[in-house]
Every structure is written in C-alpha cells, then in structure tokens.
Design an enzyme around this catalytic site. Sequence first.
Site, PDB file in Angstrom:
ATOM      1  N   ARG A   1       0.775  -1.243   0.000  1.00 46.25           N
ATOM      2  CA  ARG A   1       0.000   0.000   0.000  1.00 46.25           C
ATOM      3  C   ARG A   1       0.806   1.292   0.000  1.00 46.25           C
ATOM      4  NH1 ARG A   1      -4.035  -0.756   4.832  1.00 46.25           N
ATOM      5  NH2 ARG A   1      -2.896  -2.667   5.383  1.00 46.25           N
TER       6      ARG A   1
ATOM      7  N   TRP B   1       2.063  -5.151  -8.878  1.00 45.09           N
ATOM      8  CA  TRP B   1       3.004  -6.169  -9.352  1.00 45.09           C
ATOM      9  C   TRP B   1       3.042  -7.262  -8.296  1.00 45.09           C
ATOM     10  CZ3 TRP B   1       4.558  -0.961  -8.758  1.00 45.09           C
ATOM     11  CH2 TRP B   1       5.122  -0.650  -7.513  1.00 45.09           C
TER      12      TRP B   1
END
Length: 369
Positions: A75, A243
């Site tokens: 995050r 990713w």
Amino acid sequence: MHAPVPEYDPERLLADAETFIRQCYTELDREDEIEGRIAEIESEIEETGHYEHTAAELEHGARMAWRNSNRCIGRLFWESLNVRDARDRSSAEGVYEELCEHLEYATNGGDIRPTITLFEPMVRGDQQVRIWNYQLIRYAGYETDDGVVGDPDSLEFTEYCQSKGWEGEGTDYDVLPLVIETTEEEPELFEVPEELVLEVPITHPDYAWFDELGLQWYAVPVVSNMRLEIGGLQYTAAPFNGWYMATEIAARNFGDEDRYDVLPEVADRLGLNTNRNRNLWKDEALVELNRAVLHSFERDGVKIVDHHTAAEQFEAFERREEAAGRDVTGDRSWLLPPMSSSTTHIFHKKYDNEINTPNFFYRPAPYEK
Ligand code: ARG
C-alpha cells in the site's frame, strides 16, 4: 471483506456520499468546494435516485480504497494508482476492449504500472457490468484420470467456460477466457489476445536442472472479481493490479498442496530426503523456488518485489500514514509473508482489522455450485 452488496437505499447513498466527499475533498485540499458539491449530489439523488462521481472523485476514491485494503502489503504506492475511467463502455465488446487496453497499459513491457479500470457502477441497485474471472489472466484447471492438470483453483470456473463452448489446450498453463456479464446479454466469452499476456519461464540462478520443471507464471495479477465501494456507489466491475510479491507465486501458487504442489519435486531434485520433516526439505525447496521466481522476473525485466523489501515498504507506509494523521488498519494474517514471517516487523506488531470505505469487497462467484 466478505460483505454482500448493500441494498439500494437513496438515504444511505446520500449519507455515504457525504462522508466520502468530506474526506476526499479535505485530502485533496479542496475544502471550499465541499458544501457546494454535497448540495449538488443531494439534488441529483433527489431527482434521479443516483449520482455520478467526477473524474477527481473517482481517481482519489479508488486510491483511498487501495490505502484501506487491510490485506495488502503493497500500500505504500497507493497514490501512484493509475485510474482509468471506462464508465461509458457498457457493451460486452466495449468492456472487452477496455480490459485489453488495461492489460497492455499495466504490463508496460514488464515495467508494471499499478492500474484500475472502472466501469459503470450499479444504478439504483441495478448492476451494469460484472467480470466473472478471478483475475484477467489466470490458468485453467482440468480434472483428468491422472489428477488435476493446470491450476486446481480454477476447476469450477474452467468447467463453466467449457459448458459455454470454450476449449483449452489442456496444458498446465492455458489462459482462461474473459467472461463478461452486462445488462443486455448473457455473459459473453472472449479470448485474451496472446500478445497481451506476458509470461515468465522460471529458471534458477544456480541450478541448470530447474527449467526442466517447466514452471512459468504470468507477469501481472489483475484482480477482477471484487466490488469497489466509493461514496455509497457500487462499482461491480473494477479490475485492478499491482506487481507480484514473489512469495505469492513461489510459496503459494507453486507451493500449496492444493495448487501446483511442486515442493516434493523441487526437494527431490535438490537431493533432499522428503520422508524426514526435520531436515526441513520443504523450507529449503521454498527458498530455492523463491530465488528462482525472483531471478526469472528480474532476468526478463519484469517488476516483482521480495517479501523483505515489501515489508520494509509497508513499514514506510505505516510511518507516512501516521504523519498524515491517519490510523493504519490491517489484517495481520494476510500481511505476514507466507515464509520467514518473523524476520519482518509485521510479525511483532498488532493491527486493527477495522474495514473503512472506500474499499474492495468479495462477492460469491456467480458460477459456484
Ligand atoms: N495472490 C494472487 C496471485 O497469486 C494475486 C493477488 C494480488 N497480488 C498483488 N501483488 N497485487 O495471483
């Protein structure tokens, strides 16, 4: 996390919108616009029973949802989320085109860009678009006489696709078709164009025999089955990607017994006795698998993060949030990497698992029996 789609209620919609607008515009340093915008939304809901987000609300709302995703260790990068507005594409064909563009943009030749594409949200409780796939790119799973071929986690969805006439080649790595549901039509199936699927063959930096295992994985995980709630609006189709962290592929997708289950074979090849727990063959196989995945992605120039770096980045996220005066919520059991967890700071902390909105929520799969 698992929360049913709330029933349509215009009063609640307005209340949720107001809460969101206050927070969103405060964070964007646009406090002076708050009251005007709320008044505007109020009359819009009064007249139509619905309201529409501006481009800025959509962008910041989606980023807030990432920031609020308690299970996500990545995050730190929430503000860099690329938000694609596809609310005007509501035919299955139009949605399909957007999904292809999402894949191309997000993949970016391996320099993966965190990206979300938003389609039209529910209108007065009516769903406009839904994607049935768990991820835009995922491998099929087939029950055969010699056990499962492919990804066992995809068995039910694969069966559904086959019932609609789709036929896979029957390899361990057949990319499933996209299943797109709109208001007009029955769900429609579309093949993902091969050139949009970047894949990485897994080799090992030290062991030449590793490529004989024939392992590979796709570069970009695009979660497509969650609903995104922003300001009381339900975005039922909002595929998003970051990713990979290597353990997701190496420890879980390859290592789990109910997934590709390759630890015994890797351990065998390493010459380890798999009948003895206390020689830690599973642990050694896990480490080598992770080194192979990290090495292979790096070799091909595909962005990926190891779990130590990801944990450090999460720590930086916690510090930044504190500096911004916000509490970090988190689901510790998910934040912990599936190996070497005590080497990360997450292991030694407690996290409050309260769910704030905007956020992403699971729904039961429509094809599940
Ligand atoms: N764990 C899932 C997988 O292995 C991907 C979930 C999203 N992961 C991410 N790094 N954004 O496919």
